[in-house]
Scaffold this active site. Sequence first.
Site, PDB file in Angstrom:
ATOM      1  N   TYR A 156       0.834  -1.208   0.000  1.00  0.00           N
ATOM      2  CA  TYR A 156       0.000   0.000   0.000  1.00  0.00           C
ATOM      3  C   TYR A 156       0.869   1.259   0.000  1.00  0.00           C
ATOM      4  O   TYR A 156       0.627   2.193  -0.772  1.00  0.00           O
ATOM      5  CB  TYR A 156      -0.911  -0.034   1.224  1.00  0.00           C
ATOM      6  CG  TYR A 156      -1.925   1.085   1.275  1.00  0.00           C
ATOM      7  CD1 TYR A 156      -3.051   1.075   0.456  1.00  0.00           C
ATOM      8  CD2 TYR A 156      -1.774   2.144   2.170  1.00  0.00           C
ATOM      9  CE1 TYR A 156      -3.993   2.092   0.511  1.00  0.00           C
ATOM     10  CE2 TYR A 156      -2.713   3.167   2.241  1.00  0.00           C
ATOM     11  CZ  TYR A 156      -3.820   3.133   1.409  1.00  0.00           C
ATOM     12  OH  TYR A 156      -4.748   4.152   1.469  1.00  0.00           O
ATOM     13  N   LYS A 160       1.123   4.198  -2.939  1.00  0.00           N
ATOM     14  CA  LYS A 160       0.797   5.602  -2.679  1.00  0.00           C
ATOM     15  C   LYS A 160       2.016   6.508  -2.905  1.00  0.00           C
ATOM     16  O   LYS A 160       1.870   7.644  -3.371  1.00  0.00           O
ATOM     17  CB  LYS A 160       0.251   5.760  -1.259  1.00  0.00           C
ATOM     18  CG  LYS A 160      -1.072   5.030  -1.032  1.00  0.00           C
ATOM     19  CD  LYS A 160      -2.166   5.492  -1.996  1.00  0.00           C
ATOM     20  CE  LYS A 160      -3.516   4.910  -1.662  1.00  0.00           C
ATOM     21  NZ  LYS A 160      -4.592   5.388  -2.562  1.00  0.00           N
TER      22      LYS A 160
END
Length: 248
Positions: A156, A160
């Site tokens: 994740y 990002k």
Amino acid sequence: MSGILENTTAIVTGAGRGIGRAIAMKFAAAGATVYCLSRTEANAAAVAAEITDAGGKARPMAVDVADAGAIEACAAAILKEAGSVDILVNNAGITRDGLLMRMSDDDWDIVLQTNLKGAFLWTRALTRPFMKQRRGAIINIASVVGLVGNAGQANYAASKAGLIGLTKSTAKELASRGIRANVIAPGFIRTDMTDALDQKIIDGVKQQIPLGDFGTPGNIADAALFLAGPTGAYITGQVLTVDGGMVM
């Protein structure tokens, strides 16, 4: 409804709930025609119905942002119907948390494909139309995790952080054609995901936030409206953290 986005068309991915839903509703309240995209048709339809019931303009569309062919077809259909698109919000995202040493290839790949590649595919699909009309606002929803990392979220965080790099590169490539690209990096926001956390974890996180509480999807929607409208006309390539001061 009327407002600062009157006579504009916006695409919001991941609009079926949470932050995406709040952005879609905020944009519609400001006068935009909003294409509410979700992988789940029912979720997209529910948000679009909320908007139209409130007097706004919205169209639901079901599309998987990890599917390049589906995105090209969806973009073409929207451009044919709407004539032009002014704003793209890449909000769709998923998590598959786990310790790095135990993380499967599949858990890595699906998070990067959805969170990062999906934003790339949508940006690429609209770049030529944006360049032709010499305007466009791209807003990518990242996370403070992309700035500071987080244990158990290597996939994740990488997606990002990559989104931030993609945005800055996009901003530099397209600025000469009047196209802007910016990132919003939310901190801890009250969503279905955070509501499921144990209260002790919630209390511990709040102690790390100078303003002392989680944010709301509306806080992120306000930031998106600022960047999408004329108020953000001279802003590009920037990361706006909306996190209660958590990573200042």
